[in-house]
Design a protein around this motif. Structure first.
Motif, PDB file in Angstrom:
ATOM      1  N   ALA A   1      27.941   5.071   2.353  1.00  0.00           N
ATOM      2  CA  ALA A   1      27.170   6.278   2.658  1.00  0.00           C
ATOM      3  C   ALA A   1      27.925   7.207   3.600  1.00  0.00           C
ATOM      4  O   ALA A   1      27.956   8.436   3.409  1.00  0.00           O
ATOM      5  N   LEU A   2      28.551   6.635   4.623  1.00  0.00           N
ATOM      6  CA  LEU A   2      29.263   7.447   5.609  1.00  0.00           C
ATOM      7  C   LEU A   2      30.446   8.195   5.002  1.00  0.00           C
ATOM      8  O   LEU A   2      30.831   9.259   5.486  1.00  0.00           O
ATOM      9  N   THR A   3      31.022   7.651   3.950  1.00  0.00           N
ATOM     10  CA  THR A   3      32.172   8.304   3.319  1.00  0.00           C
ATOM     11  C   THR A   3      31.781   9.176   2.126  1.00  0.00           C
ATOM     12  O   THR A   3      32.389  10.223   1.892  1.00  0.00           O
ATOM     13  N   MET A   4      30.752   8.775   1.379  1.00  0.00           N
ATOM     14  CA  MET A   4      30.392   9.493   0.170  1.00  0.00           C
ATOM     15  C   MET A   4      29.461  10.680   0.420  1.00  0.00           C
ATOM     16  O   MET A   4      29.598  11.731  -0.207  1.00  0.00           O
ATOM     17  N   LEU A   5      28.499  10.554   1.327  1.00  0.00           N
ATOM     18  CA  LEU A   5      27.494  11.600   1.499  1.00  0.00           C
ATOM     19  C   LEU A   5      28.077  12.922   2.015  1.00  0.00           C
ATOM     20  O   LEU A   5      27.663  13.990   1.549  1.00  0.00           O
ATOM     21  N   PRO A   6      29.036  12.905   2.957  1.00  0.00           N
ATOM     22  CA  PRO A   6      29.623  14.207   3.310  1.00  0.00           C
ATOM     23  C   PRO A   6      30.388  14.844   2.155  1.00  0.00           C
ATOM     24  O   PRO A   6      30.394  16.072   2.004  1.00  0.00           O
TER      25      PRO A   6
ATOM     26  N   LEU B   1      16.638  -9.834   3.193  1.00  0.00           N
ATOM     27  CA  LEU B   1      17.542  -8.823   3.708  1.00  0.00           C
ATOM     28  C   LEU B   1      16.708  -7.803   4.500  1.00  0.00           C
ATOM     29  O   LEU B   1      15.560  -7.535   4.133  1.00  0.00           O
ATOM     30  N   PRO B   2      17.243  -7.226   5.553  1.00  0.00           N
ATOM     31  CA  PRO B   2      16.504  -6.209   6.318  1.00  0.00           C
ATOM     32  C   PRO B   2      16.479  -4.873   5.587  1.00  0.00           C
ATOM     33  O   PRO B   2      17.062  -3.877   6.041  1.00  0.00           O
ATOM     34  N   LEU B   3      15.807  -4.835   4.439  1.00  0.00           N
ATOM     35  CA  LEU B   3      15.847  -3.656   3.581  1.00  0.00           C
ATOM     36  C   LEU B   3      15.228  -2.431   4.237  1.00  0.00           C
ATOM     37  O   LEU B   3      15.672  -1.304   4.018  1.00  0.00           O
ATOM     38  N   GLY B   4      14.165  -2.639   5.027  1.00  0.00           N
ATOM     39  CA  GLY B   4      13.539  -1.506   5.704  1.00  0.00           C
ATOM     40  C   GLY B   4      14.495  -0.831   6.671  1.00  0.00           C
ATOM     41  O   GLY B   4      14.620   0.402   6.700  1.00  0.00           O
ATOM     42  N   GLU B   5      15.195  -1.622   7.452  1.00  0.00           N
ATOM     43  CA  GLU B   5      16.160  -1.085   8.407  1.00  0.00           C
ATOM     44  C   GLU B   5      17.297  -0.374   7.689  1.00  0.00           C
ATOM     45  O   GLU B   5      17.715   0.735   8.071  1.00  0.00           O
ATOM     46  N   TRP B   6      17.815  -0.990   6.623  1.00  0.00           N
ATOM     47  CA  TRP B   6      18.902  -0.367   5.869  1.00  0.00           C
ATOM     48  C   TRP B   6      18.445   0.946   5.242  1.00  0.00           C
ATOM     49  O   TRP B   6      19.169   1.945   5.276  1.00  0.00           O
ATOM     50  N   SER B   7      17.246   0.948   4.668  1.00  0.00           N
ATOM     51  CA  SER B   7      16.726   2.152   3.999  1.00  0.00           C
ATOM     52  C   SER B   7      16.571   3.302   4.979  1.00  0.00           C
ATOM     53  O   SER B   7      16.867   4.458   4.655  1.00  0.00           O
ATOM     54  N   LEU B   8      16.084   3.004   6.183  1.00  0.00           N
ATOM     55  CA  LEU B   8      15.911   4.054   7.188  1.00  0.00           C
ATOM     56  C   LEU B   8      17.252   4.669   7.562  1.00  0.00           C
ATOM     57  O   LEU B   8      17.375   5.903   7.675  1.00  0.00           O
ATOM     58  N   SER B   9      18.261   3.827   7.749  1.00  0.00           N
ATOM     59  CA  SER B   9      19.592   4.345   8.082  1.00  0.00           C
ATOM     60  C   SER B   9      20.138   5.218   6.957  1.00  0.00           C
ATOM     61  O   SER B   9      20.694   6.304   7.206  1.00  0.00           O
ATOM     62  N   LEU B  10      19.984   4.768   5.718  1.00  0.00           N
ATOM     63  CA  LEU B  10      20.471   5.546   4.580  1.00  0.00           C
ATOM     64  C   LEU B  10      19.709   6.856   4.432  1.00  0.00           C
ATOM     65  O   LEU B  10      20.288   7.897   4.076  1.00  0.00           O
ATOM     66  N   LEU B  11      18.415   6.832   4.707  1.00  0.00           N
ATOM     67  CA  LEU B  11      17.606   8.052   4.609  1.00  0.00           C
ATOM     68  C   LEU B  11      18.043   9.078   5.652  1.00  0.00           C
ATOM     69  O   LEU B  11      18.155  10.281   5.359  1.00  0.00           O
ATOM     70  N   MET B  12      18.308   8.624   6.856  1.00  0.00           N
ATOM     71  CA  MET B  12      18.769   9.540   7.902  1.00  0.00           C
ATOM     72  C   MET B  12      20.129  10.126   7.545  1.00  0.00           C
ATOM     73  O   MET B  12      20.377  11.328   7.760  1.00  0.00           O
TER      74      MET B  12
ATOM     75  N   VAL C   1      33.383  22.757   8.123  1.00  0.00           N
ATOM     76  CA  VAL C   1      32.058  22.899   8.733  1.00  0.00           C
ATOM     77  C   VAL C   1      31.152  21.748   8.311  1.00  0.00           C
ATOM     78  O   VAL C   1      30.439  21.156   9.138  1.00  0.00           O
ATOM     79  N   ALA C   2      31.173  21.406   7.029  1.00  0.00           N
ATOM     80  CA  ALA C   2      30.336  20.297   6.539  1.00  0.00           C
ATOM     81  C   ALA C   2      30.718  18.983   7.209  1.00  0.00           C
ATOM     82  O   ALA C   2      29.845  18.240   7.685  1.00  0.00           O
ATOM     83  N   PHE C   3      32.007  18.681   7.261  1.00  0.00           N
ATOM     84  CA  PHE C   3      32.453  17.441   7.902  1.00  0.00           C
ATOM     85  C   PHE C   3      32.106  17.434   9.393  1.00  0.00           C
ATOM     86  O   PHE C   3      31.680  16.410   9.941  1.00  0.00           O
ATOM     87  N   GLY C   4      32.302  18.572  10.053  1.00  0.00           N
ATOM     88  CA  GLY C   4      32.029  18.638  11.481  1.00  0.00           C
ATOM     89  C   GLY C   4      30.568  18.402  11.805  1.00  0.00           C
ATOM     90  O   GLY C   4      30.234  17.630  12.726  1.00  0.00           O
ATOM     91  N   ILE C   5      29.682  19.053  11.076  1.00  0.00           N
ATOM     92  CA  ILE C   5      28.246  18.880  11.321  1.00  0.00           C
ATOM     93  C   ILE C   5      27.815  17.459  10.992  1.00  0.00           C
ATOM     94  O   ILE C   5      27.039  16.842  11.736  1.00  0.00           O
ATOM     95  N   PHE C   6      28.321  16.916   9.889  1.00  0.00           N
ATOM     96  CA  PHE C   6      27.966  15.546   9.523  1.00  0.00           C
ATOM     97  C   PHE C   6      28.421  14.575  10.613  1.00  0.00           C
ATOM     98  O   PHE C   6      27.655  13.704  11.046  1.00  0.00           O
ATOM     99  N   ALA C   7      29.655  14.724  11.078  1.00  0.00           N
ATOM    100  CA  ALA C   7      30.181  13.820  12.104  1.00  0.00           C
ATOM    101  C   ALA C   7      29.406  13.950  13.403  1.00  0.00           C
ATOM    102  O   ALA C   7      29.090  12.952  14.067  1.00  0.00           O
ATOM    103  N   LEU C   8      29.079  15.186  13.798  1.00  0.00           N
ATOM    104  CA  LEU C   8      28.356  15.420  15.050  1.00  0.00           C
ATOM    105  C   LEU C   8      26.984  14.753  15.029  1.00  0.00           C
ATOM    106  O   LEU C   8      26.583  14.097  16.006  1.00  0.00           O
ATOM    107  N   LEU C   9      26.259  14.906  13.926  1.00  0.00           N
ATOM    108  CA  LEU C   9      24.916  14.352  13.851  1.00  0.00           C
ATOM    109  C   LEU C   9      24.929  12.830  13.661  1.00  0.00           C
ATOM    110  O   LEU C   9      24.059  12.123  14.174  1.00  0.00           O
ATOM    111  N   VAL C  10      25.928  12.336  12.933  1.00  0.00           N
ATOM    112  CA  VAL C  10      25.992  10.897  12.675  1.00  0.00           C
ATOM    113  C   VAL C  10      26.259  10.116  13.955  1.00  0.00           C
ATOM    114  O   VAL C  10      25.724   9.011  14.151  1.00  0.00           O
ATOM    115  N   THR C  11      27.074  10.657  14.833  1.00  0.00           N
ATOM    116  CA  THR C  11      27.386   9.931  16.064  1.00  0.00           C
ATOM    117  C   THR C  11      26.144   9.684  16.911  1.00  0.00           C
ATOM    118  O   THR C  11      26.119   8.739  17.708  1.00  0.00           O
ATOM    119  N   ARG C  12      25.116  10.499  16.737  1.00  0.00           N
ATOM    120  CA  ARG C  12      23.891  10.325  17.514  1.00  0.00           C
ATOM    121  C   ARG C  12      23.026   9.176  16.991  1.00  0.00           C
ATOM    122  O   ARG C  12      22.080   8.757  17.664  1.00  0.00           O
TER     123      ARG C  12
END
Length: 536
Positions: A329-334, A450-461, A502-513
């Motif tokens: 997700a971290l590599t494909m979504l941006p 498997l902790p599917l709820g936790e994984w799903s929340l992370s993927l949704l964010m 711009v897309a990579f920068g915004i994605f990286a900035l928000l993901v670090t949080r």
């Protein structure tokens, strides 16, 4: 393998090697397709080659590709056995596979016309004739595909990652050289109708020569590593053969069933003008980064999955599965945000020259956007399939793939009318989403939760962050068009580069949080790749 003379590389070290080597080979592949687009545009030579390449190309990608069933089966078995057992086992597997694929090659040559008619009943007579001829030329790729796949698995099992990952560049280089020679002879007439047959012969011949070249390079390395020679061996009782076939056979059929979805898409595409060529060019843009990143993630994870299959290791296996999904997700979504928001300028910057005109760009851009939506689901599905292979279960992916064939055909039929060519891609994406959900549910039961709820929340964010990045990128690109314009190649490159940044920068900035541990893993790998290469 237990008697390696040197310690195994770290996951980060392997990932770095694979990433750099795959990047090089993918860049050559990218240049190859740009050369094809410049020479032939979206005309009959390219359309014919797209259909002619379906069968031999699918075998080359499927059986001969890194992370394919041959590679996965050999790595999962050889990684658990002594090196002294490798050569006889590899030679036996090679003998079996060569015999089967030689027969497949003969069938492809003799029944080329029938295969083309089944795949593309909507082709005009001229394009059909070109497709049949090119399929007959490329048919021997069926044999070399299996040999290349065995080489991939054997070399990776002996801790060699550079050559297998970089070797596809030889295939691309052969095509580039062939088209370069044709251009020198024909000049601007390279796309003229009277030279279509010659162009098709050079293109198909270059692809075949490239496959042979790739195999020869791998074979030399395999000989030198003591992992098997060109020797016929019929010892069906050799230790490990049953284990290899237990994974290889169903995994091959499973992946083959997945490729039937490609046939289904191209069947419907044959009735839409320029659709097959548009899918080819759009798919290439997406597969270039996808191939690099998928190899970086999957190659080092597969041996790890294989070593964690015992019940006492399942907690660690679950962590590794999460890592695979979140890194996907971290590599494909941006990249999804960029391909969706910038599809038009990206296609124009890459392809629009020579025979590839504005009309061709208008056809390819929506297809690229559709492919962009499916990048994460494609890679996440592959991560989960590798878990099943590591568990010695090739039957489950096979069974699901059979169901997916019917589902993909139905969705193609439903979506092709309202959405045309992009509808065919949306059908495949839907199938991958359903497959991913089913795989997760089965693993959830098999691994005792498997902790599917936790994984799903992370993927949704992460998905939401990707959407924000995409809208921001689109806004920058639209503003550039309005105030500066993109009337030349330099301005177009600057527009795409700034908007993507711009897309990579915004994605990286928000993901670090989000403070995800996988973010630290990804950052560490990037630092080791672009700074000092880490190795254990």
């Amino acid at each position: 393998m237990s008697d390696k003379p040197k310690p195994s590389r770290s996951l980060a070290g392997i990932a770095g090697i694979v990433a750099v080597a795959t990047l090089i080979s993918k860049l050559f592949g990218f240049v190859r397709e740009v050369a094809v687009a410049t020479a032939f545009g979206v005309g009959p030579v390219v359309i014919a080659n797209t259909y002619a390449y379906v069968l031999p190309g699918f075998l080359l990608i499927l059986l001969g590709g890194i992370n394919g069933p041959f590679h996965s089966a050999l790595v999962s078995v050889l990684a658990k056995r002594d090196k002294s057992e490798a050569a006889p086992l590899v030679e036996t597997v090679t003998t079996i596979v060569s015999g089967i694929l030689l027969l497949v090659t003969i069938i492809l040559i003799l029944f080329a016309g029938t295969f083309i008619d089944i795949q593309a009943p909507g082709l005009d007579p001229t394009t059909r004739s070109l497709a049949i001829q090119q399929l007959q030329i490329m048919a021997p790729l069926a044999l070399f595909a299996g040999l290349i796949g065995i080489g991939f698995g054997t070399l990776n099992a002996s801790d060699q990652y550079w050559l297998p990952s970089v070797s596809p560049l030889f295939s691309s280089l052969a095509v580039i050289l062939g088209l370069g020679g044709l251009a020198l002879v024909l000049g601007e007439n390279i796309n003229a109708p009277q030279y279509a047959q010659l162009g098709g012969i050079v293109l198909a011949g270059g692809i075949l020569a490239g496959g042979i070249w790739q195999w020869l390079v791998q074979q030399i390395a395999q000989w030198r590593s003591g992992m098997g020679n060109l020797r016929l061996r019929f010892n069906w009782r050799i230790p490990g053969l049953k284990d290899v076939m237990k994974v290889m056979a169903p995994a091959t059929f499973s992946s083959g069933m997945l490729q039937i979805n490609v046939y289904t898409d191209l069947y419907f595409a044959s009735f839409i003008p320029m659709a097959a060529a548009a899918m080819r060019y759009g798919n290439l843009i997406v597969l270039t980064p996808l191939g690099i990143i998928s190899n970086t993630i999957l190659v080092p994870l597969l041996p790890v999955f294989s070593r964690l299959t015992a019940p006492e290791n399942w907690p660690e296996l679950k962590i590794r599965i999460r890592q695979g999904l979140l890194l996907s997700a971290l590599t494909m979504l941006p990249l999804t945000s960029i391909f969706v928001s910038l599809s038009v300028p990206i296609v124009k910057a890459i392809y629009q020259r020579g025979a590839f005109n504005q009309e061709a760009s208008n056809v390819v851009a929506p297809v690229l956007m559709a492919y962009g939506f499916g990048m994460f689901f494609y890679l996440a599905r592959d991560v989960l399939v590798r878990v099943f292979y590591a568990l010695g279960d090739g039957e489950t992916p096979f069974r699901i793939s059979i169901i997916n064939i019917v589902l993909n055909g139905v969705l193609d039929w439903l979506l092709v009318t309202p959405f045309k060519t992009p509808g065919l891609i949306f059908a495949t994406i839907s199938v991958n989403i359903i497959s991913m959900v089913v795989f997760l549910w089965i693993l959830h039961r098999r691994l005792h939760g498997l902790p599917l709820g936790e994984w799903s929340l992370s993927l949704l964010m992460l998905t939401g962050i990707s959407a924000i990045a995409g809208f921001s990128s689109w806004g920058v690109s639209s503003g550039w068009d309005k105030w500066i314009g993109s009337g030349n190649f330099l301005l177009l490159i600057l527009q795409v580069s700034l908007s993507a940044l711009v897309a990579f920068g915004i994605f990286a900035l928000l993901v670090t949080r989000l403070k995800l541990p996988e973010v630290d893993i990804l950052v560490s790998r990037l630092r080791q790749k672009f700074g000092k290469r880490g190795s254990s």
